[in-house]
Scaffold this motif. Structure first.
Motif, short mmCIF file in Angstrom:
data_model
loop_
_atom_site.label_atom_id
_atom_site.label_comp_id
_atom_site.label_asym_id
_atom_site.label_seq_id
_atom_site.Cartn_x
_atom_site.Cartn_y
_atom_site.Cartn_z
N GLU A 240 0.80 -1.18 0.00
CA GLU A 240 -0.06 -0.05 0.06
C GLU A 240 0.92 1.21 0.18
O GLU A 240 0.46 2.46 -0.56
CB GLU A 240 -1.11 -0.05 1.13
N ILE A 241 2.12 1.14 0.50
CA ILE A 241 3.05 2.28 0.56
C ILE A 241 3.41 2.51 -0.94
O ILE A 241 3.50 3.84 -1.43
CB ILE A 241 4.31 2.03 1.26
N ARG A 242 3.58 1.47 -1.59
CA ARG A 242 4.05 1.56 -3.02
C ARG A 242 2.95 2.15 -3.90
O ARG A 242 3.14 3.23 -4.84
CB ARG A 242 4.45 0.49 -3.71
N ALA A 243 1.74 1.67 -3.54
CA ALA A 243 0.38 1.92 -4.39
C ALA A 243 0.21 3.69 -3.93
O ALA A 243 -0.07 4.39 -5.01
CB ALA A 243 -0.71 1.30 -4.18
N THR A 244 0.36 4.12 -2.82
CA THR A 244 0.03 5.43 -2.48
C THR A 244 1.03 6.44 -3.09
O THR A 244 0.49 7.43 -3.32
CB THR A 244 -0.46 5.52 -1.29
N LEU A 245 2.12 5.97 -3.01
CA LEU A 245 3.16 6.91 -3.39
C LEU A 245 3.28 7.19 -4.81
O LEU A 245 3.42 8.21 -5.36
CB LEU A 245 4.64 6.52 -2.95
N THR A 246 2.86 5.93 -5.51
CA THR A 246 2.69 6.02 -6.96
C THR A 246 1.29 7.10 -7.25
O THR A 246 1.31 7.91 -8.06
CB THR A 246 2.49 4.63 -7.65
N ALA A 247 0.11 6.62 -6.72
CA ALA A 247 -0.94 7.46 -7.02
C ALA A 247 -0.79 9.04 -6.90
O ALA A 247 -1.64 9.70 -7.43
CB ALA A 247 -2.20 6.88 -6.31
N GLN A 248 -0.15 9.37 -6.00
CA GLN A 248 0.07 10.74 -5.56
C GLN A 248 0.74 11.54 -6.54
O GLN A 248 0.26 12.74 -6.53
CB GLN A 248 0.97 10.65 -4.16
N VAL A 249 1.22 11.28 -7.58
CA VAL A 249 1.98 11.81 -8.40
C VAL A 249 0.79 12.51 -9.40
O VAL A 249 1.26 13.57 -9.95
CB VAL A 249 2.92 10.88 -9.62
N THR A 250 -0.10 11.72 -9.58
CA THR A 250 -1.38 12.50 -10.36
C THR A 250 -2.63 12.76 -9.67
O THR A 250 -3.40 13.29 -9.83
CB THR A 250 -2.04 11.66 -11.38
N GLY A 251 -2.47 12.28 -8.23
CA GLY A 251 -3.68 12.50 -7.48
C GLY A 251 -3.56 13.77 -6.69
O GLY A 251 -2.63 14.36 -6.49
N SER A 252 -4.88 14.00 -5.73
CA SER A 252 -4.74 15.15 -5.11
C SER A 252 -4.03 15.14 -3.72
O SER A 252 -4.07 13.88 -3.24
CB SER A 252 -6.48 15.35 -4.70
N VAL A 253 -3.38 15.92 -3.26
CA VAL A 253 -2.80 16.11 -2.06
C VAL A 253 -3.90 16.66 -0.75
O VAL A 253 -4.11 17.70 -1.07
CB VAL A 253 -1.61 17.09 -1.80
N ARG A 254 -4.28 15.59 -0.26
CA ARG A 254 -5.64 15.85 0.77
C ARG A 254 -4.75 16.22 2.23
O ARG A 254 -5.20 15.39 3.15
CB ARG A 254 -6.36 14.68 0.86
N TRP A 255 -4.08 17.33 2.07
CA TRP A 255 -3.38 17.73 3.51
C TRP A 255 -4.42 18.05 4.64
O TRP A 255 -4.06 17.77 5.69
CB TRP A 255 -2.66 18.92 3.15
N VAL A 256 -5.76 18.72 4.30
CA VAL A 256 -6.66 19.12 5.39
C VAL A 256 -6.98 18.05 5.96
O VAL A 256 -6.93 17.76 7.28
CB VAL A 256 -7.65 19.90 4.88
N GLU A 257 -7.38 16.80 5.17
CA GLU A 257 -7.85 15.68 5.86
C GLU A 257 -6.89 14.86 6.40
O GLU A 257 -7.11 14.19 7.62
CB GLU A 257 -8.47 14.76 4.72
N SER A 258 -5.63 15.19 6.17
CA SER A 258 -4.52 14.39 6.63
C SER A 258 -4.39 14.92 8.07
O SER A 258 -4.09 14.09 9.14
CB SER A 258 -3.17 14.44 5.76
N MET A 259 -4.17 16.23 8.16
CA MET A 259 -4.10 16.62 9.55
C MET A 259 -5.11 16.65 10.45
O MET A 259 -5.03 16.24 11.72
CB MET A 259 -3.75 18.38 9.27
N GLN A 260 -6.45 16.62 9.73
CA GLN A 260 -7.66 16.23 10.73
C GLN A 260 -7.38 14.80 11.09
O GLN A 260 -7.92 14.65 12.65
CB GLN A 260 -8.92 16.47 9.73
N ALA A 261 -7.07 14.09 10.32
CA ALA A 261 -6.66 12.45 10.85
C ALA A 261 -5.94 12.45 12.00
O ALA A 261 -6.17 11.87 13.17
CB ALA A 261 -6.56 11.72 9.69
N LEU A 262 -4.94 13.37 12.12
CA LEU A 262 -3.82 13.09 13.05
C LEU A 262 -4.41 13.79 14.44
O LEU A 262 -4.31 13.27 15.44
CB LEU A 262 -2.57 13.87 12.50
N ARG A 263 -5.01 14.96 13.82
CA ARG A 263 -5.81 15.66 15.10
C ARG A 263 -6.73 14.66 15.82
O ARG A 263 -6.93 14.54 17.14
CB ARG A 263 -6.35 16.85 14.92
N ALA A 264 -7.62 13.98 15.02
CA ALA A 264 -8.69 12.92 15.67
C ALA A 264 -8.16 11.91 16.26
O ALA A 264 -8.70 11.24 17.20
CB ALA A 264 -9.42 12.65 14.41
N ALA A 265 -6.84 11.38 15.79
CA ALA A 265 -6.16 10.47 16.48
C ALA A 265 -5.45 10.82 17.91
O ALA A 265 -5.16 10.13 18.51
CB ALA A 265 -5.06 9.76 15.89
#
Length: 310
Positions: A240-265
């Motif tokens: 899944e690390i390989r898959a998400t690092l690959t997909a990220q090149v053309t995909g959206s950087v969901r930084w807001v949700e990433s930070m919200q996920a860390l805060r929610a944790a």
């Protein structure tokens, strides 16, 4: 110190001439790390980091390994100064996600450096082969910006903070989006000074090449959670690390949700490692209750160490 921290790593655009110079002069471990980077890449990356020119440092193939090396150098000296540092999780903006993985033990410094050098080179080639641009949308609703992107046939590249979304795509499509922005209730549409359309379908050739590079790279399960940009969640297995690092090149950087996920944790204290304080600024817009300490040079390192050891 006993409070766990989340490490955040800078993305492309954070580079500055002079980055890492005072750390290399003060810490033999940083000098050794930079020497290793120079030897691996085959040219003096550190001379470019220390002396510029900015035009050369800003090239995608240059700034990505520079930011990776700088982020890990900052982390190394932080660990030297704060031996009890407890890292609870990591994340990085776009290119910074690779640095976050290196910090979490997904791959060693050399493997990550090779990957980001290739990633930057592949993206630079894609920029030269396509006619792309990026546009920062300030203000306006996400739904309206997504509607505009669809109408103009461009992609949503970055969701950086509430009221700060970046579109990416063909020059014609971006120009059309800029012209229609006010009609969608967007306050300002600002063209970005970039070489091409990052995080858009125009990077597909770079994505395919990076996938091949990742397939042959030695990748392990990280020692702490690494939140990926593409899915805004922690990734664990090498596949899944390989898959998400690959997909990220053309995909959206969901930084807001990433930070919200860390805060929610439950994470409260974040340390930004990069040449500027962009991520701290974004966090201020995402969640003002989170604490972010930025480390970019010797002075900010010393201030951070004093705060963390207090």
């Amino acid at each position: 110190m006993s409070k766990p921290v989340v490490l955040l790593f800078a993305g492309q655009g954070a580079q500055k001439v002079g980055m890492g110079k005072d750390l290399a002069e003060s810490f033999p471990s940083v000098r050794a790390l930079f020497d290793q980077a120079d030897a691996a890449i085959g040219y003096s990356l550190t001379q470019m980091m220390f002396e510029g020119p900015m035009e050369e440092l800003t090239k995608t193939s240059r700034c990505q390994p520079a930011l990776y090396a700088h982020g890990l150098a900052c982390l190394n000296v932080l660990k030297e100064k704060v031996p009890g540092l407890q890292v609870a999780a990591t994340a990085g903006l776009s290119l910074g996600e690779f640095t976050a993985h290196a910090a979490a033990g997904t791959f060693d410094f050399a493997t990550g450096l090779n990957l980001v050098f290739q990633r930057g080179s592949f993206m630079e080639e894609a920029c030269e082969q396509t006619k792309g641009a990026m546009l920062a949308m300030l203000g306006g609703e996400e739904s309206a910006i997504r509607e505009l992107a669809a109408e103009c046939d461009v992609d949503v590249a970055n969701l950086n903070a509430p009221g700060q979304i970046v579109l990416s795509g063909s020059v014609d499509g971006i120009n059309a989006a800029a012209a229609k922005a006010k009609d969608k209730g967007i306050k300002r549409a600002i063209p970005l000074p970039v070489a091409g359309a990052y995080h858009s379908r125009l990077m597909k050739s770079a994505q395919d090449k990076l996938a091949a590079a990742l397939a042959s790279a030695a990748i392990a399960e990280p020692t702490v959670p690494v939140v990926c940009n593409y899915e805004a969640r922690a990734v664990k297995t090498p596949d899944e690390i390989r898959a998400t690092l690959t997909a990220q090149v053309t995909g959206s950087v969901r930084w807001v949700e990433s930070m919200q996920a860390l805060r929610a944790a439950g994470h409260e204290l974040f340390i930004e490692l990069g040449p500027d304080a962009t991520l701290a600024g974004l966090m201020g817009k995402i969640d003002k209750t989170a604490k972010v300490i930025s480390i970019k040079d010797l002075a900010s390192l010393e201030a951070a160490v004093a705060e963390l050891n207090a």
